[in-house]
Every structure is written in C-alpha cells, then in structure tokens.
Design a protein around this motif. Sequence first.
Motif, mmCIF file in Angstrom:
data_model
loop_
_atom_site.group_PDB
_atom_site.id
_atom_site.type_symbol
_atom_site.label_atom_id
_atom_site.label_comp_id
_atom_site.label_asym_id
_atom_site.label_seq_id
_atom_site.Cartn_x
_atom_site.Cartn_y
_atom_site.Cartn_z
ATOM 1 N N VAL A 1 -6.416 10.252 12.159
ATOM 2 C CA VAL A 1 -5.360 11.463 12.565
ATOM 3 C C VAL A 1 -3.982 10.960 12.853
ATOM 4 C CG1 VAL A 1 -5.231 13.569 12.649
ATOM 5 C CG2 VAL A 1 -7.619 12.602 12.108
ATOM 6 N N ILE A 2 -4.547 10.625 13.885
ATOM 7 C CA ILE A 2 -2.613 10.373 14.906
ATOM 8 C C ILE A 2 -1.891 9.470 13.949
ATOM 9 C CG2 ILE A 2 -2.174 9.409 16.954
ATOM 10 C CD1 ILE A 2 -4.114 10.541 18.844
ATOM 11 N N ASP A 3 -2.549 8.427 12.959
ATOM 12 C CA ASP A 3 -1.727 7.871 12.163
ATOM 13 C C ASP A 3 -1.110 8.025 11.192
ATOM 14 O OD1 ASP A 3 -2.507 5.106 14.665
ATOM 15 O OD2 ASP A 3 -3.848 4.187 13.615
ATOM 16 N N ALA A 4 -2.780 8.367 10.676
ATOM 17 C CA ALA A 4 -1.833 9.083 9.466
ATOM 18 C C ALA A 4 -0.894 9.766 9.781
ATOM 19 C CB ALA A 4 -2.628 9.825 9.003
ATOM 20 N N ILE A 5 -1.037 10.903 11.148
ATOM 21 C CA ILE A 5 0.255 12.268 10.924
ATOM 22 C C ILE A 5 2.073 10.935 11.349
ATOM 23 C CG2 ILE A 5 1.208 13.408 12.791
ATOM 24 C CD1 ILE A 5 -1.277 14.560 13.267
ATOM 25 N N THR A 6 1.879 10.378 11.469
ATOM 26 C CA THR A 6 2.872 9.198 12.226
ATOM 27 C C THR A 6 3.307 8.296 11.226
ATOM 28 O OG1 THR A 6 1.695 8.733 14.883
ATOM 29 C CG2 THR A 6 2.789 6.403 13.750
ATOM 30 N N THR B 1 -1.291 5.445 3.902
ATOM 31 C CA THR B 1 -1.176 4.240 4.672
ATOM 32 C C THR B 1 -2.050 4.422 5.455
ATOM 33 O OG1 THR B 1 0.829 3.599 3.029
ATOM 34 C CG2 THR B 1 0.369 1.906 4.770
ATOM 35 N N GLY B 2 -1.023 5.087 6.813
ATOM 36 C CA GLY B 2 -1.698 5.298 8.347
ATOM 37 C C GLY B 2 -2.730 5.252 7.995
ATOM 38 N N ALA B 3 -3.541 6.329 7.404
ATOM 39 C CA ALA B 3 -4.827 6.871 7.738
ATOM 40 C C ALA B 3 -5.767 5.219 7.531
ATOM 41 C CB ALA B 3 -5.569 7.978 6.766
ATOM 42 N N VAL B 4 -4.947 4.453 5.915
ATOM 43 C CA VAL B 4 -5.704 3.580 5.657
ATOM 44 C C VAL B 4 -5.616 1.673 6.371
ATOM 45 C CG1 VAL B 4 -6.350 1.721 3.751
ATOM 46 C CG2 VAL B 4 -6.172 4.088 3.774
ATOM 47 N N LEU B 5 -4.757 2.289 6.784
ATOM 48 C CA LEU B 5 -4.824 0.983 8.224
ATOM 49 C C LEU B 5 -5.260 1.254 9.099
ATOM 50 C CD1 LEU B 5 -0.882 -0.035 7.594
ATOM 51 C CD2 LEU B 5 -2.722 -1.126 6.222
ATOM 52 N N ALA C 1 -8.676 2.877 9.899
ATOM 53 C CA ALA C 1 -9.677 2.780 9.410
ATOM 54 C C ALA C 1 -10.150 1.703 9.015
ATOM 55 C CB ALA C 1 -9.978 3.834 8.305
ATOM 56 N N VAL C 2 -8.894 0.719 8.436
ATOM 57 C CA VAL C 2 -9.710 -0.457 8.174
ATOM 58 C C VAL C 2 -9.711 -0.933 10.237
ATOM 59 C CG1 VAL C 2 -9.024 -2.537 7.768
ATOM 60 C CG2 VAL C 2 -8.698 -0.456 6.324
ATOM 61 N N GLY C 3 -9.009 -0.470 10.529
ATOM 62 C CA GLY C 3 -8.834 -1.095 12.146
ATOM 63 C C GLY C 3 -9.888 -0.594 13.057
ATOM 64 N N ASP C 4 -11.469 -0.021 12.226
ATOM 65 C CA ASP C 4 -12.340 0.675 12.622
ATOM 66 C C ASP C 4 -11.507 0.986 14.045
ATOM 67 O OD1 ASP C 4 -14.856 0.791 12.901
ATOM 68 O OD2 ASP C 4 -15.405 -1.304 14.426
ATOM 69 N N ASN C 5 -11.361 2.263 13.655
ATOM 70 C CA ASN C 5 -10.964 3.033 14.692
ATOM 71 C C ASN C 5 -11.147 4.709 14.753
ATOM 72 O OD1 ASN C 5 -8.553 1.560 16.278
ATOM 73 N ND2 ASN C 5 -6.886 2.351 14.301
ATOM 74 N N LEU D 1 1.291 -1.230 0.105
ATOM 75 C CA LEU D 1 -0.052 -0.087 -0.560
ATOM 76 C C LEU D 1 0.475 1.259 -0.042
ATOM 77 C CD1 LEU D 1 -2.892 1.673 0.405
ATOM 78 C CD2 LEU D 1 -2.424 0.858 3.214
ATOM 79 N N TYR D 2 1.979 1.356 0.886
ATOM 80 C CA TYR D 2 2.607 1.784 1.021
ATOM 81 C C TYR D 2 3.118 2.262 -0.681
ATOM 82 C CZ TYR D 2 6.343 5.503 1.724
ATOM 83 O OH TYR D 2 7.659 6.599 1.268
ATOM 84 N N VAL D 3 4.097 1.286 -0.643
ATOM 85 C CA VAL D 3 4.744 1.652 -2.248
ATOM 86 C C VAL D 3 4.180 2.274 -3.534
ATOM 87 C CG1 VAL D 3 6.399 0.119 -3.652
ATOM 88 C CG2 VAL D 3 7.147 0.031 -1.593
ATOM 89 N N GLY D 4 2.912 1.754 -3.358
ATOM 90 C CA GLY D 4 2.272 1.318 -4.187
ATOM 91 C C GLY D 4 1.437 3.083 -4.273
ATOM 92 N N THR D 5 1.284 4.020 -2.929
ATOM 93 C CA THR D 5 0.947 4.736 -2.888
ATOM 94 C C THR D 5 1.721 6.448 -3.155
ATOM 95 O OG1 THR D 5 -0.931 4.135 -1.544
ATOM 96 C CG2 THR D 5 -0.129 6.346 -1.178
ATOM 97 N N GLU D 6 2.781 6.214 -2.761
ATOM 98 C CA GLU D 6 3.944 6.855 -2.835
ATOM 99 C C GLU D 6 3.897 6.240 -5.077
ATOM 100 O OE1 GLU D 6 9.135 7.363 -1.786
ATOM 101 O OE2 GLU D 6 7.730 5.636 -1.573
ATOM 102 N N TYR D 7 4.429 5.551 -4.687
ATOM 103 C CA TYR D 7 4.737 6.063 -6.619
ATOM 104 C C TYR D 7 3.352 6.309 -7.666
ATOM 105 C CZ TYR D 7 5.035 4.511 -11.652
ATOM 106 O OH TYR D 7 5.135 3.985 -13.082
#
Length: 146
Positions: free
Chosen positions: A126-131, A110-114, A116-120, A83-89
């Motif tokens: 937002v915190i995971d996206a920033i991380t 990648t942080g936001a999608v993962l 959100a899938v974890g039902d957060n 997901l990260y490599v594909g998004t960066e590309y």
Amino acid sequence: MPWSRLSGSISSPKMDVAIDMGNPFLNLTLDGFLKIGTVAATRSAAEDTYHMLKRGNVSGHNFEQMLKKMCKEGAYWGTTAGLYVGTEYGVERIRGTRDWKNAMIGGAVTGAVLSAVGDNKKDRIVIDAITGAAIATAAEFINYLT
C-alpha cells in the motif's frame, strides 16, 4: 546604466526509434521499456566505470560484472517504465479522457505490482502504491507546467 538580456533556448538532439507492434498499447509499452531501460543501463555503466577507474582495477572480470549489472538495471527500470506507460494508456482508454488521474492510477498500480513481486507485506504494498501514485502525479503536474 546599460543592460542587456540574453534570450534563447537549449535543446538536445532528439532521436526516436519506432517499432510498430501493431497495437498502440504495445507500442507505448515497448517504447517506455526501451527508453528508460537504456537510460538505466547507461547510468549503471557510467557508475561502474567510475568505480573501476577510481580503484585502478580494470579487468575482464570487472567488465563482465559491469555488463551483468547494466542488463539487470536496464531490465528492471525498463520493465517499471513499460508497466507504468502501459497502465496509464490502458486507464486512459478505459476512462476515455486524458488527465492527471490516469498518471495517478498508473503510478499506484505500478508501485503496487512492483512491491507485490518483491514479496512485501500488505502495508508495504500500500505504501509503495501511494508513493508510485504521488510520484507519477507530481511528474504529470510538473510536465504540465513546462
């Protein structure tokens, strides 16, 4: 006083497996999935082997549990890397430039999608996206320095 200097380099053997999916985006995504997924599965196997040997309890059931954990860890981290490599590309292709901002955006997505899938909840996403953005950007800067 005499002195000497040791000079040299350390390198590891490099093995690349190329699977041509007919599209650079798919090639990079699959490559990231396979490489990082393999590392995660290997790490999981080593950890579980250590624990089994430490306990002295090596059985077919434990081995089966180890294989399940290897597959789960490999799939999770492989998916994250893909997901990260594909998004960066994709961001690089859209922006038309290759710089640290692509890594930052890829890490954030990648942080936001993962998350959100974890039902957060929204705050956690937002915190995971920033991380994710911070880790990816730092890795890009470190890679640039070496």
